[in-house]
Scaffold this active site. Structure first.
Site, short mmCIF file in Angstrom:
data_model
loop_
_atom_site.label_atom_id
_atom_site.label_comp_id
_atom_site.label_asym_id
_atom_site.label_seq_id
_atom_site.Cartn_x
_atom_site.Cartn_y
_atom_site.Cartn_z
N GLU A 1 0.82 -1.20 0.00
CA GLU A 1 0.00 0.00 0.00
C GLU A 1 0.87 1.26 0.00
O GLU A 1 1.86 1.34 0.71
CB GLU A 1 -0.98 0.01 1.18
CG GLU A 1 -0.38 -0.09 2.55
CD GLU A 1 -1.45 -0.11 3.65
OE1 GLU A 1 -2.56 -0.61 3.41
OE2 GLU A 1 -1.16 0.40 4.74
N CYS A 2 0.48 2.20 -0.84
CA CYS A 2 1.10 3.52 -0.97
C CYS A 2 2.60 3.39 -1.25
O CYS A 2 3.00 3.08 -2.37
CB CYS A 2 0.82 4.37 0.26
SG CYS A 2 0.95 6.14 -0.07
N GLY A 3 3.47 3.59 -0.26
CA GLY A 3 4.90 3.48 -0.50
C GLY A 3 5.29 2.11 -1.02
O GLY A 3 6.17 1.97 -1.87
N GLY B 1 -1.75 -0.77 -4.21
CA GLY B 1 -2.43 0.49 -4.52
C GLY B 1 -2.10 1.55 -3.50
O GLY B 1 -1.44 1.30 -2.48
#
Length: 460
Positions: A332-334, A428
């Site tokens: 997620e994200c990073g 994501g």
């Protein structure tokens, strides 16, 4: 119905930058010096402030988020995570009434204080104010229903504190519970996602100690303890988890300066479902830990460390090999950025793992910021088609390929597709709190167990 008890106080503020974190960390440090067994919490989805709480106390701080977890679960987690402590200190988020939208205070620090019957102390920055401070305080006190039991004045000198305190008592009938002077040696730097993380400050313990010394001398600690002791009984229903007796499974979890954003309650939930979390560093290590059957790549600051991450080709190869071999990987994200093709920081383009076909570029603005509800468009390693799960996004990077596994809907009804998925990958921007849908933790571990069985090496 379960009834919980315990002394607790919520440190709210007039807005971001008013000094909530300074006051909270100072108070925590002073309480530690007094040997008061204290538990810390942060309202909302922020990952960074809890790191500072944890550094002060030496134990994990937790998040309380009504949007992500729901009201009953917030009460449950507060009571469960406070078990055995003498006092819980909860730091607010943004301004006291700032929550998920602009129509009411849903999801705000004040909402959580009312929900959990927790007394509030409101932090006000006095710099550049005289009588106007009383007008500001009056606005917060009278705006809507709240549990404000007193004020703490930040950036206040000892000489002025008595004057402000007398004025506020005379004009508004409200008590002050001390002040915090400006302490240059206790300042914490910031970057685009807020404060610099705790492990990036070489003299953090010294900074927190200075704040604690100041808090001990300038805050009314005894008064705060007495106010906290007046918290009402906490009532809630214990959430039911349908945990089957599955085999223990080792899950590699990225934990270093580049990947450090995790909800501790989510990690403990994975543990309840049978995960043995094995930390590794994409910055330092040369490969994934041995005998793992799944990978979690959380959020953080991969863009800050992009050069080192890209240069560690052995780790990138190890992650690619795991992905190609069918190992379940949640990012997620990073972590999403790390699995992508490249990260462009505006000066250089750094190749990454290339597991997903997304390229990332840093921008000067927040992108797709805020709370959202996700609905699964397809089966994936967390959710079945049609399942809903809550998330939050906070990132300054953008990508040319978001994916379409979920449909995201924000508080204004705007919707879009997000998150890349395959049989074994889910990557994501959304930060998901697993307590918003505990079954997602179970689904992920089931996929990891099936991978282990398919590899002929079930973990026992």
């Amino acid at each position: 119905m379960i009834k919980g008890s315990g002394a607790r106080i919520l440190i709210a503020g007039a807005g971001s930058g008013c000094g909530k974190t300074t006051v909270t960390c100072g108070l925590l440090s002073a309480l530690k010096q007094r040997a008061v067994n204290t538990t810390a919490f942060k309202c909302g989805p922020d990952y960074i402030d809890p790191m500072f709480h944890s550094e002060v106390l030496g134990t994990k701080s937790r998040n309380l988020d009504v949007f992500l977890c729901g009201e009953n679960t917030v009460k449950y987690l507060l009571d469960r995570d406070s078990d055995g402590s003498e006092l819980s200190v909860i730091e607010g988020v943004m301004g006291i009434y700032d929550g998920a939208g602009f129509q009411d205070d849903t999801g705000s620090a004040n909402h959580i204080a009312r929900l959990t019957s927790t007394p509030e102390l409101l932090v006000l920055n006095v710099r550049g104010k005289g009588l106007s401070l009383a007008a500001e305080a009056a606005g917060y006190l009278n705006f809507t229903e709240n549990n404000i039991g007193g004020l703490i004045l930040n950036n206040c000198s000892e000489a002025m504190y008595g004057i402000y305190k007398e004025m506020l008592k005379e004009k508004l009938g409200i008590d002050c519970y001390g002040f915090m002077p400006h302490i240059e040696e206790g300042e914490i730097g910031s970057r685009h996602l807020g404060l610099i993380t705790a492990d990036e400050i070489y003299d953090l313990k010294e900074k927190m100690a200075r704040l604690g010394i100041a808090a001990e001398s300038s805050l009314d600690i005894d008064g705060i303890l007495a106010l906290a002791a007046g918290a009402s009984t906490l009532e809630y229903e214990k959430p039911e988890l349908h945990i089957t007796s599955g085999a223990k499974v080792r899950i590699a979890i990225a934990r270093d300066k580049a990947f450090c954003f995790y909800y501790e309650d989510s990690l403990e939930l994975l543990g309840e479902y049978g995960a043995e979390l094995v930390p590794f560093s994409p910055l330092e290590d040369k490969g994934l830990p041995e005998d793992v059957r799944g990978v979690i790549l959380g959020g953080g600051y991969p863009e800050v460390h992009a050069g080192r991450l890209s240069a560690n080709k052995a780790m990138l190869d190890s992650v690619r090999k795991a992905a190609d071999g069918g190992m379940p990987i949640y990012a997620e994200c990073g972590g999403f950025m790390y699995l992508g093709k490249s990260i462009d920081d505006g000066e250089n383009i750094y190749p990454m793992a290339g597991v997903v076909d997304s390229r990332f570029k840093l921008t000067n603005n927040l992108v797709r910021f805020g709370y959202k509800t996700l609905t699964a468009n397809t089966e994936n390693i967390l959710c079945h088609k049609g399942d809903k799960i809550k998330c939050h996004e906070f990132h300054y990077s953008d990508t040319d390929e978001y994916g379409d596994c979920f449909t995201a809907v924000n508080s204004r009804g705007r919707r879009w597709k997000t998150t890349v998925a395959s049989d074994n990958i889910l990557a994501g921007y959304p930060h998901i709190h697993l307590w918003s849908r505990p079954e997602a933790a179970e689904n992920f571990l089931d996929k990891c167990r099936k991978f282990a069985e398919g590899a002929g090496e079930p973990w026992k």
